[in-house]
Design an enzyme around this catalytic site. Structure first.
Site, PDB file in Angstrom:
ATOM      1  CD  GLU A  69      -9.103   1.954  -8.505  1.00 26.10           C
ATOM      2  OE1 GLU A  69      -7.869   2.060  -8.558  1.00 26.10           O
ATOM      3  OE2 GLU A  69      -9.891   2.810  -8.964  1.00 26.10           O
ATOM      4  CG  HIS A 138      -1.742   6.909  -2.039  1.00 27.69           C
ATOM      5  ND1 HIS A 138      -2.190   8.203  -2.133  1.00 27.69           N
ATOM      6  CD2 HIS A 138      -1.816   6.399  -3.298  1.00 27.69           C
ATOM      7  CE1 HIS A 138      -2.520   8.476  -3.381  1.00 27.69           C
ATOM      8  NE2 HIS A 138      -2.307   7.390  -4.108  1.00 27.69           N
TER       9      HIS A 138
END
Length: 335
Positions: A69, A138
């Site tokens: 990321e 998540h």
């Protein structure tokens, strides 16, 4: 509210389809627009929102990346500074933690630190929301983090119509925009005009008019607030539902005006309640409508705990229509 020009057809579309339409239309309109992220090409992301884009635009504009990321976002910042209009796909909102240096210290600061000579027209698409049974890493809703940073704009669509219009605005903006999509809402259907339209940032939407209490809700909680408003109507209470649509810029005037009209307010957001979006919105309303309020502004956010994997426990951590109704009844003296 939904508004179209006379020549625009309206179709029933899912939120996921609305996102894909916005991306495809903007990529056709502007060759500088491209998408980067993990599994964005052939896989179309784990949510299949981007399915079909690589077939139309090719792997040079829909780019699968390594699992990094920080690297993905860094390339996006550099591309934006040099004239491109990147759209960075961060699979889960929890993973923006890995790209915060690029987002907070680079993208948000470059225009200011260059004396206005450099721009970062970057969009970071990511998700929020619990109740998908994906556990603590998540399932978080971290939009308050980036809303705190000067130089970033933050959008949170709650309907297919808003998703398409706000995303087009984000892609055309000259500033970095963090665009949060609730992962549980991709199959939500609603009317969407065919073709081009945009929704300006900083303009809240009154999703339902009311007179007795205001429910200010963001993203996934807008649907919760609308359900709560229907239940309150059976009790003789008229609830107004206001969706800010963007936390930055924030349409403070509409929130305050609604609070002055109804005199009671609940702010509902799926992010953690502690130091969260609910606190900022409640403060704005309390300061702007203080002498019109008949009760303190109430906040309803996610519990201050890691999101559990257990379905029974997870469902307890976020506001529901039933819990909103209970708080509304208390504020309106109907207990």
């Amino acid at each position: 509210m939904l508004s179209t020009t006379a020549n625009q057809e309206v179709q029933e579309t899912t939120l996921g389809q609305a996102i894909r339409e916005a991306l495809a239309e903007e990529m056709r309109r502007d060759p500088r627009v491209f998408i980067m992220g993990e599994d964005v090409a052939e896989a179309g992301t784990p949510f299949k929102v981007l399915s079909g884009l690589v077939e139309e635009f090719g792997p040079a504009r829909v780019i699968d990346t390594p699992i990094s990321e920080a690297g993905i976002t860094g390339v996006g910042v550099g591309g934006a500074m040099t004239g491109m209009r990147p759209i960075i796909d961060i699979m889960f909102g929890d993973f923006i933690t890995l790209a915060l240096d690029q987002i907070v210290n680079q993208a948000a600061k470059v225009h200011y630190m260059s004396g206005g000579k450099l721009k970062v027209p970057l969009v970071v698409r990511t998700t929020l929301g619990a109740t998908r049974r994906t556990a603590a890493q998540h399932s978080q809703s971290l939009h308050a983090w980036v809303s705190h940073i000067p130089g970033l704009k933050v959008a949170l669509p709650s309907t297919p119509y808003d998703a398409k219009g706000l995303l087009k605005t984000a892609i055309r903006d000259e500033n970095p925009v963090i665009f949060f999509e609730d992962k549980m809402m991709y199959q939500l259907k609603g009317p969407v005009p065919e073709g081009d339209y945009t929704i300006p940032f900083g303009v809240a939407d009154i999703k339902r008019a009311g007179t007795d209490i205001t429910l200010v809700a963001t993203s996934s909680m807008v649907q919760v607030a609308l359900e709560a408003a229907e239940k309150l109507e059976t009790l003789g209470l008229s609830a107004e539902v206001v969706d800010p649509r963007t936390t930055v810029p924030l349409d403070s005037a509409t929130l305050i005006e609604s609070a002055r009209k109804t005199s009671r307010v609940i702010v509902v957001d799926e992010g953690y309640e502690r130091y969260g979006v609910t606190a900022e919105l409640a403060a704005v309303i309390a300061e702007g409508a203080f002498y019109y309020l008949d009760a303190p502004v109430r906040r309803m956010g996610a519990m201050n705990v890691p999101v559990p994997f257990s379905p029974v426990l997870e469902d307890l951590t976020v506001p529901t229509a039933a819990t909103v109704v209970d708080v509304a009844k208390t504020l309106c003296g109907r207990v």
